[in-house]
Design a protein around this motif. Sequence first.
Motif, PDB file in Angstrom:
ATOM      1  N   LYS A  35       0.856  -1.190   0.000  1.00  0.00           N
ATOM      2  CA  LYS A  35       0.000   0.000   0.000  1.00  0.00           C
ATOM      3  C   LYS A  35       0.888   1.235   0.000  1.00  0.00           C
ATOM      4  O   LYS A  35       1.090   1.880   1.030  1.00  0.00           O
ATOM      5  CB  LYS A  35      -0.919  -0.035   1.210  1.00  0.00           C
ATOM      6  CG  LYS A  35      -1.857  -1.226   1.106  1.00  0.00           C
ATOM      7  CD  LYS A  35      -2.720  -1.383   2.329  1.00  0.00           C
ATOM      8  CE  LYS A  35      -3.653  -2.572   2.138  1.00  0.00           C
ATOM      9  NZ  LYS A  35      -4.303  -3.005   3.345  1.00  0.00           N
ATOM     10  N   ALA A  36       1.452   1.547  -1.169  1.00  0.00           N
ATOM     11  CA  ALA A  36       2.437   2.629  -1.275  1.00  0.00           C
ATOM     12  C   ALA A  36       1.785   3.978  -0.999  1.00  0.00           C
ATOM     13  O   ALA A  36       2.367   4.844  -0.359  1.00  0.00           O
ATOM     14  CB  ALA A  36       3.084   2.616  -2.653  1.00  0.00           C
ATOM     15  N   VAL A  37       0.571   4.170  -1.494  1.00  0.00           N
ATOM     16  CA  VAL A  37      -0.188   5.383  -1.201  1.00  0.00           C
ATOM     17  C   VAL A  37      -1.559   4.909  -0.746  1.00  0.00           C
ATOM     18  O   VAL A  37      -2.233   4.187  -1.471  1.00  0.00           O
ATOM     19  CB  VAL A  37      -0.312   6.286  -2.445  1.00  0.00           C
ATOM     20  CG1 VAL A  37      -1.156   7.500  -2.132  1.00  0.00           C
ATOM     21  CG2 VAL A  37       1.062   6.714  -2.935  1.00  0.00           C
ATOM     22  N   CYS A  58       8.338   6.014   2.008  1.00  0.00           N
ATOM     23  CA  CYS A  58       7.000   6.272   2.550  1.00  0.00           C
ATOM     24  C   CYS A  58       5.984   6.521   1.440  1.00  0.00           C
ATOM     25  O   CYS A  58       4.805   6.675   1.715  1.00  0.00           O
ATOM     26  CB  CYS A  58       7.020   7.440   3.517  1.00  0.00           C
ATOM     27  SG  CYS A  58       7.275   9.024   2.715  1.00  0.00           S
ATOM     28  N   GLY A  59       6.440   6.547   0.184  1.00  0.00           N
ATOM     29  CA  GLY A  59       5.484   6.668  -0.918  1.00  0.00           C
ATOM     30  C   GLY A  59       5.451   8.020  -1.599  1.00  0.00           C
ATOM     31  O   GLY A  59       4.524   8.297  -2.351  1.00  0.00           O
ATOM     32  N   LYS A  60       6.450   8.851  -1.370  1.00  0.00           N
ATOM     33  CA  LYS A  60       6.439  10.186  -1.982  1.00  0.00           C
ATOM     34  C   LYS A  60       6.503  10.115  -3.502  1.00  0.00           C
ATOM     35  O   LYS A  60       5.694  10.737  -4.194  1.00  0.00           O
ATOM     36  CB  LYS A  60       7.637  11.008  -1.469  1.00  0.00           C
ATOM     37  CG  LYS A  60       7.728  11.104   0.030  1.00  0.00           C
ATOM     38  CD  LYS A  60       8.908  11.965   0.453  1.00  0.00           C
ATOM     39  CE  LYS A  60      10.267  11.436   0.031  1.00  0.00           C
ATOM     40  NZ  LYS A  60      10.681  10.195   0.704  1.00  0.00           N
ATOM     41  N   SER A  61       7.465   9.335  -4.002  1.00  0.00           N
ATOM     42  CA  SER A  61       7.593   9.237  -5.463  1.00  0.00           C
ATOM     43  C   SER A  61       6.332   8.649  -6.068  1.00  0.00           C
ATOM     44  O   SER A  61       5.897   9.064  -7.136  1.00  0.00           O
ATOM     45  CB  SER A  61       8.776   8.352  -5.842  1.00  0.00           C
ATOM     46  OG  SER A  61       9.966   8.905  -5.389  1.00  0.00           O
ATOM     47  N   THR A  62       5.768   7.687  -5.387  1.00  0.00           N
ATOM     48  CA  THR A  62       4.556   7.065  -5.908  1.00  0.00           C
ATOM     49  C   THR A  62       3.428   8.085  -6.002  1.00  0.00           C
ATOM     50  O   THR A  62       2.670   8.076  -6.970  1.00  0.00           O
ATOM     51  CB  THR A  62       4.151   5.870  -5.035  1.00  0.00           C
ATOM     52  OG1 THR A  62       5.300   5.048  -4.841  1.00  0.00           O
ATOM     53  CG2 THR A  62       3.064   5.063  -5.677  1.00  0.00           C
ATOM     54  N   VAL A  63       3.317   8.964  -5.014  1.00  0.00           N
ATOM     55  CA  VAL A  63       2.314  10.024  -5.094  1.00  0.00           C
ATOM     56  C   VAL A  63       2.554  10.854  -6.344  1.00  0.00           C
ATOM     57  O   VAL A  63       1.643  11.077  -7.152  1.00  0.00           O
ATOM     58  CB  VAL A  63       2.359  10.934  -3.848  1.00  0.00           C
ATOM     59  CG1 VAL A  63       1.474  12.155  -4.051  1.00  0.00           C
ATOM     60  CG2 VAL A  63       1.926  10.179  -2.621  1.00  0.00           C
TER      61      VAL A  63
HETATM   62  N1  LIG Z   1       6.864  -0.300  -9.115  1.00  0.00           N
HETATM   63  C1  LIG Z   1       6.723  -0.734  -7.842  1.00  0.00           C
HETATM   64  N2  LIG Z   1       6.340  -2.003  -7.584  1.00  0.00           N
HETATM   65  C2  LIG Z   1       6.182  -2.438  -6.316  1.00  0.00           C
HETATM   66  N3  LIG Z   1       6.394  -1.697  -5.229  1.00  0.00           N
HETATM   67  C3  LIG Z   1       6.792  -0.433  -5.400  1.00  0.00           C
HETATM   68  C4  LIG Z   1       6.984   0.123  -6.720  1.00  0.00           C
HETATM   69  N4  LIG Z   1       7.381   1.407  -6.578  1.00  0.00           N
HETATM   70  C5  LIG Z   1       7.443   1.636  -5.263  1.00  0.00           C
HETATM   71  N5  LIG Z   1       7.082   0.542  -4.544  1.00  0.00           N
HETATM   72  C6  LIG Z   1       7.008   0.454  -3.072  1.00  0.00           C
HETATM   73  O1  LIG Z   1       6.210   1.508  -2.627  1.00  0.00           O
HETATM   74  C7  LIG Z   1       6.742   2.094  -1.472  1.00  0.00           C
HETATM   75  C8  LIG Z   1       6.952   3.575  -1.663  1.00  0.00           C
HETATM   76  O2  LIG Z   1       7.989   3.797  -2.594  1.00  0.00           O
HETATM   77  P1  LIG Z   1       8.388   5.240  -3.099  1.00  0.00           P
HETATM   78  O3  LIG Z   1       7.172   5.955  -3.538  1.00  0.00           O
HETATM   79  O4  LIG Z   1       9.469   5.088  -4.110  1.00  0.00           O
HETATM   80  O5  LIG Z   1       8.986   5.919  -1.790  1.00  0.00           O
HETATM   81  P2  LIG Z   1       9.792   7.271  -1.628  1.00  0.00           P
HETATM   82  O6  LIG Z   1       9.822   7.977  -2.916  1.00  0.00           O
HETATM   83  O7  LIG Z   1       9.065   8.005  -0.558  1.00  0.00           O
HETATM   84  O8  LIG Z   1      11.168   6.883  -1.167  1.00  0.00           O
HETATM   85  C9  LIG Z   1       8.031   1.360  -1.168  1.00  0.00           C
HETATM   86  O9  LIG Z   1       7.766   0.429  -0.159  1.00  0.00           O
HETATM   87  C10 LIG Z   1       8.354   0.664  -2.447  1.00  0.00           C
HETATM   88  O10 LIG Z   1       8.983  -0.557  -2.184  1.00  0.00           O
END
Ligand SMILES: Nc1ncnc2c1ncn2[C@@H]1O[C@H](COP(=O)(O)OP(=O)(O)O)[C@@H](O)[C@H]1O
Lengths: 353, 305
Positions: A35-37, A58-63
């Motif tokens: 649950k990234a976001v 914590c999911g910043k990039s994913t946001v």
């Molecule tokens: N493409 C992906 N597939 C599976 N898990 C992912 C993927 N991208 C990110 N994650 C997971 O989502 C979480 C948040 O990652 P991310 O958004 O990169 O964090 P941040 O940018 O805050 O360091 C992490 O636990 C990461 O392992």
Amino acid sequence: MLDASPARPLVQVRDLRKYFPIHSGLLRRHTGDVKAVDGISFDILQGETLGLVGESGCGKSTVGRTLLRLYEVTSGSVVIDGTDIATLPPEALRQIRPKMQMVFQDPQASLNPRMTLARIIGEPLDEHTTLSRAEKLDRVYELMDQVGLNRVFANRFPHEFSGGQRQRIGIARALALNPRFIVCDEPIAALDVSIQAQVVNLLEDLQDRLGLTYLFISHDLSMVRHIADRVAVMYLGQIAELSPRDALYADPLHPYAKALLSAVCEPDPTREASRQRIILKGDVPSPANPPKGCNFCTRCPQVQPVCREVEPALVEVTPGRHVACHFVTPQSGTAGPTGGTEAKEHSQQGEPR
Amino acid sequence: MTDSAIPKPVSQSRAVWQQFRSHRGAMAGLVILGLLLAFVLVGPLIWRVDPAYINPDAAAMIKARNKPPSWASPLGTDQLGRDMLARMMAGGKVSMAVGMVAMAISILLGTFVGVLAGYFRRLDGPLMRLTDLFLALPLLPLLLVMVMLFRDTLAGILGPELGTFLLIVFAIGVTSWMQSARIVRGEVLALKEREFVLAARSIGTPPSRMILRHILPNVMSPIMVAATLGIASAIITESALSFLGLGFPPDFPTWGRLLFDGVDYLTQYPERVIWPGLAISLTVLSVNYIGDGLRDALDPRIRGR
Ligand SMILES: Nc1ncnc2c1ncn2[C@@H]1O[C@H](COP(=O)(O)OP(=O)(O)O)[C@@H](O)[C@H]1O
Ligand SMILES: [Mg+2]
């Protein structure tokens, strides 16, 4: 940036979720989700910079990426300039892409090593305009001037540049189509400290000149303090606190924000002397298996039984300040006693700067 | 920062050629391959001996057998008194053509499958299972069946030589693309996660141009390596097919065929094996070096140095 004009939200995010499925076992069955976001909502006003801070993972990039639909949205809505990005069909999405762009963390990885600078900056123009070659080249030169790259470099390849210059190339590419909204995903994290300020100043300068709106993702709290108007503190896929910058840095309300900010150096020496570092114990839980109740309950210094059972909602406690904590309510305004008595353990939020 | 100060873009092909020239091995490879090509293409125009000529007079034929090198036949003659030099030339033309065309088919197929499987997640499963299926098939029996089924029909339409040639290159091509498909798929999967691909997606570049502009140029190196290795194995596979009586007819010279014929006389006349073996090795080696140089020349990071 400006609080005089009645700013309206350019970006409205509502209950956004992005789960990455986990497949395991011999049959690669869907056995769970990262649950990234996990249900976040916020607005970004026209022309402002919203800082997004939090520990790595914590999911910043994913946001950021989900906001631009580089990742498919699991649920929730992202309305940018009146259009819901989350459900747009591909061709309509392509049409709207020029409005929103991204600057990436790793300037080396974000440039195709086999394309010249002119082709990299010109790619958005190839895709979205019908300019002639000469016109495109003119626009490329104009963009290079804007970000402070010498025109002589137009035919060079990315590997011939320094990190700071590469980041300028990335910024020029993001600007090519006159976007309104730019997600900056840790644009300075991979740069030398001396270059960081230059790039941040460039971003600010461009914002003033072009009226851009930024989502500025960073784990560098002092840089966010410099550039952001409002700051969202993220923890394990959720927003813990969303406050105007000055209020947040002066008086963080959420226990996690307190701990995070206690690691930042104070510019004011008298306050710096009285600064008490709150050191969190334990590790961040896995986003695949977040705790029941409040996400922060496993490490919170002021944890109560209710925290382990009930998930707190992000509520506006004082005008403009949103906090997700059972003990920060509109009446109390602040969380109980400050827990600063923790044992000296390694800090989770990187080195203080 | 005036316009006049901006150097004219150096044309891409010119820069590539300059880098290629500075690669000594690649230049040597180019020269050797050029010589080999001249040997098989121009050679027969100078050395006008029929490679299939067997003296009809039985006594003269027996006398002319297994001759050592002489002015009349610089590489000697074979067990039927045919001129080895002429046979090397004629055989080389076919072998090189088979090697290159079969390699091209196999690389095109492999790259196509690999890129699709790596880029489109939905196609990945089916395409990779197909690849596994082909890898698991016993290739020689498959080739035999293919040749048996189609040789006569094709020969009927296109004439025996062209028909057999097409059948052989096609058969080799469709049974050897799996390795490159796997390699390319792996590379594409890794590339797809790179931020510049994400950046292109945020621009709105559609998949077709994404593949042409960002993916393919960056999987060039492994493709090049697979291609240079592919030529060698295609030449060898062709000779194996011919040996089994399923390629070209037995009296039709190819390098692989000459090699197999020579094996029977290995102890008495080792040069019969050495010549075709040397020719095959030189071809493979020179193509390999050319591929090496080309790969370097196409990579701007190396070109800059
Ligand atoms: N493409 C992906 N597939 C599976 N898990 C992912 C993927 N991208 C990110 N994650 C997971 O989502 C979480 C948040 O990652 P991310 O958004 O990169 O964090 P941040 O940018 O805050 O360091 C992490 O636990 C990461 O392992
Ligand atoms: Mg990140």
